[in-house]
Scaffold this active site. Structure first.
Site, short mmCIF file in Angstrom:
data_model
loop_
_atom_site.label_atom_id
_atom_site.label_comp_id
_atom_site.label_asym_id
_atom_site.label_seq_id
_atom_site.Cartn_x
_atom_site.Cartn_y
_atom_site.Cartn_z
N SER A 92 0.83 -1.20 0.00
CA SER A 92 0.00 0.00 0.00
C SER A 92 0.87 1.25 0.00
O SER A 92 1.98 1.25 0.54
CB SER A 92 -0.85 -0.02 1.27
OG SER A 92 -1.42 1.25 1.50
N TYR B 258 -1.69 -1.03 11.04
CA TYR B 258 -1.98 -1.57 9.70
C TYR B 258 -0.80 -1.30 8.77
O TYR B 258 -0.29 -2.20 8.09
CB TYR B 258 -3.26 -0.95 9.14
CG TYR B 258 -3.42 -1.20 7.65
CD1 TYR B 258 -3.70 -2.47 7.16
CD2 TYR B 258 -3.26 -0.16 6.73
CE1 TYR B 258 -3.81 -2.70 5.79
CE2 TYR B 258 -3.38 -0.38 5.36
CZ TYR B 258 -3.65 -1.65 4.89
OH TYR B 258 -3.75 -1.88 3.54
N LYS C 230 2.16 -3.82 6.67
CA LYS C 230 2.59 -3.81 5.26
C LYS C 230 4.11 -3.65 5.17
O LYS C 230 4.78 -4.33 4.39
CB LYS C 230 1.89 -2.68 4.50
CG LYS C 230 0.38 -2.87 4.35
CD LYS C 230 0.03 -4.11 3.54
CE LYS C 230 -1.46 -4.34 3.43
NZ LYS C 230 -1.81 -5.66 2.89
P1 NAD Z 1 -11.02 -6.79 1.53
O1 NAD Z 1 -11.18 -6.78 3.00
O2 NAD Z 1 -12.21 -6.57 0.69
O3 NAD Z 1 -10.33 -8.17 1.07
C1 NAD Z 1 -9.45 -8.89 1.90
C2 NAD Z 1 -9.97 -10.32 1.95
O4 NAD Z 1 -9.08 -11.11 2.76
C3 NAD Z 1 -11.36 -10.43 2.56
O5 NAD Z 1 -12.18 -11.15 1.67
C4 NAD Z 1 -11.16 -11.18 3.87
O6 NAD Z 1 -12.26 -12.01 4.18
C5 NAD Z 1 -9.89 -11.97 3.56
N1 NAD Z 1 -9.06 -12.30 4.74
C6 NAD Z 1 -8.65 -11.47 5.72
N2 NAD Z 1 -7.91 -12.14 6.61
C7 NAD Z 1 -7.83 -13.42 6.16
C8 NAD Z 1 -7.20 -14.59 6.65
N3 NAD Z 1 -6.50 -14.60 7.79
N4 NAD Z 1 -7.31 -15.74 5.93
C9 NAD Z 1 -8.03 -15.76 4.77
N5 NAD Z 1 -8.66 -14.68 4.27
C10 NAD Z 1 -8.55 -13.53 4.97
O7 NAD Z 1 -9.87 -5.74 1.17
P2 NAD Z 1 -9.38 -5.20 -0.25
O8 NAD Z 1 -9.71 -3.76 -0.31
O9 NAD Z 1 -9.81 -6.11 -1.33
O10 NAD Z 1 -7.82 -5.32 -0.03
C11 NAD Z 1 -7.07 -6.43 -0.45
C12 NAD Z 1 -5.62 -6.25 -0.01
O11 NAD Z 1 -5.13 -5.03 -0.54
C13 NAD Z 1 -5.44 -6.16 1.51
O12 NAD Z 1 -4.25 -6.81 1.85
C14 NAD Z 1 -5.31 -4.68 1.75
O13 NAD Z 1 -4.56 -4.38 2.89
C15 NAD Z 1 -4.59 -4.22 0.49
N6 NAD Z 1 -4.81 -2.80 0.16
C16 NAD Z 1 -6.08 -2.32 0.07
C17 NAD Z 1 -6.29 -0.98 -0.20
C18 NAD Z 1 -7.69 -0.42 -0.28
O14 NAD Z 1 -7.85 0.81 -0.14
N7 NAD Z 1 -8.72 -1.19 -0.51
C19 NAD Z 1 -5.20 -0.12 -0.38
C20 NAD Z 1 -3.91 -0.66 -0.29
C21 NAD Z 1 -3.73 -2.01 -0.02
#
Ligand code: NAD
Ligand code: UDP
Length: 337
Positions: free
Chosen positions: A123, A147, A151
């Site tokens: 991120s 958080y 990362k």
């Molecule tokens: P999201 O919460 O929609 O998706 C994450 C998924 O991981 C969820 O479906 C959740 O059920 C699953 N999950 C969480 N912990 C788990 C575990 N221990 N075992 C199995 N599954 C697990 O989030 P997103 O927005 O799709 O983000 C995806 C990734 O991208 C994350 O790692 C997040 O930190 C990163 N990210 C997101 C953003 C954003 O703004 N959305 C920005 C930068 C980075």
């Protein structure tokens, strides 16, 4: 076969479609802690074929081993993680356990099965408060909350794994602000409770689920005083993962790449763009700054183009139109009522 951890989530579900379109077969592994299986049913509808799904936790070594035994996995796209900044301050141990320990267990099982190709969801938060913009990949790194620290630590762990065994191929994708939804309006971002992020909050205000948007600060050194971010369409972002997979066997380093558009928009510019796209009013009130927020954050995306041949294609209007289609067709997200 590609293992997509967290594939039922917002970015993961869109990436499943991009993988399908590019001809990759995949299996989704998700514990559904922040997602509904309905997202995967909708993905199936969009791609018109069944998809393989295993419900499980990345901290569960046996569950992962059984996936690697059942499927011939040659690469992992690792989305699974908790991502709410405020919650991470309240529950740091849960975040360190889920995100960091989860990644360690995943990597151990990958190593056991000789699968050494990993694309990781990092991120732009790892840049902390950037000294200047646009942000390049070699800028100093820091974190202001647990958080963000997960990362940063995971990036370091993956770099250490590479140092210990250079046959690993690792891509760290640093996302800027993913917004928008698939064109069908069938899948999109479905936050729990009151959204923390700007775009879902604006969308819920437009659909009258919220009375007004609080604009966190109008005295930043930006175009109109409100915070500036690099919003990127989730479909563009999803395609970045396909590009990373296509290149992964040729990389000779831990490839670290910004995925952003390179353009920054202020909160008020986003409000206006959304009003235009939706034809709805988005009432707002100026509120105090939110602690930990930075004034401006946007990418220099040139390295992504150089290394992956990837650049964002979709502009702010399309992001708002697609978010609106998803929000207006699914006012309660994936909930059935
Ligand atoms: P999201 O919460 O929609 O998706 C994450 C998924 O991981 C969820 O479906 C959740 O059920 C699953 N999950 C969480 N912990 C788990 C575990 N221990 N075992 C199995 N599954 C697990 O989030 P997103 O927005 O799709 O983000 C995806 C990734 O991208 C994350 O790692 C997040 O930190 C990163 N990210 C997101 C953003 C954003 O703004 N959305 C920005 C930068 C980075
Ligand atoms: N923001 C806002 N009101 C909200 C949510 C966000 O004014 O209800 C602002 C926030 O201060 C920042 C921008 O919108 O300037 C993007 O915030 P978001 O939480 O979506 O992303 P991040 O700050 O994590 O990049």
């Amino acid at each position: 076969m590609v293992l997509v951890t967290g594939g039922a989530g917002y970015i993961g579900s869109h990436t499943c479609i991009a993988l399908h379109e590019a001809g990759f077969d995949f299996v989704v592994f998700d514990n559904l802690s922040n997602a509904s299986q309905e997202s995967l049913f909708r993905v199936q509808k969009i791609i018109d074929r069944p998809i393989s799904f295993v419900q499980g936790d990345i901290r569960d070594k046996e569950a992962l081993r059984s996936v690697f035994t059942q499927y011939d996995i040659d690469a992992v796209i690792h989305f699974a993680g908790l991502k709410a900044v405020g919650e991470s301050v309240q529950q740091p141990l849960e975040y360190y356990d889920n995100n960091i320990n989860g990644t360690i267990v995943l990597c151990q099982v990958m190593q056991e099965f000789g699968c050494k190709n990993m694309v990781f969801s990092s991120s732009a938060t790892v840049y902390g408060d950037p000294h200047t913009t646009p942000i390049k990949e070699d800028f100093p790194l820091s974190a202001t909350n647990p958080y963000g620290r997960t990362k940063l630590f995971i990036e370091e762990i993956l770099r250490d794994i590479f140092v210990s065994d250079t046959s690993w191929n690792i891509v760290l994708l640093r996302y800027f602000n993913p917004v928008g939804a698939h064109k069908s309006g069938l899948i999109g971002e479905d936050p729990n409770g009151i959204p923390n992020n700007l775009m879902p909050f604006i969308a819920q205000t437009a659909v009258k689920k919220r009375d007004y948007l609080s604009v966190f600060g109008d005295d930043y050194d930006t175009v109109d005083g409100t915070g500036v971010r690099d919003y990127i369409h989730v479909v563009d972002l999803a395609f970045g993962h396909v590009k990373a997979l296509e290149k992964i066997s040729n990389i000779k380093e831990v490839l670290t790449v910004n995925l952003g558009t390179g353009k920054g928009y202020s909160v008020l510019e986003m409000v206006r763009a959304f009003e235009k796209a939706s034809g709805k009013d988005v009432p707002y009130q100026i509120a105090p700054r939110r602690s930990g927020d930075v004034a401006k954050c946007f990418a220099d995306p040139s390295y992504a183009f150089e290394t992956l041949g990837w650049s964002a294609q979709k502009g702010i209007q399309e992001m708002c139109e697609d978010s609106w289609r998803w929000q207006s067709q699914n006012p309660n997200g994936y909930a059935k009522d």
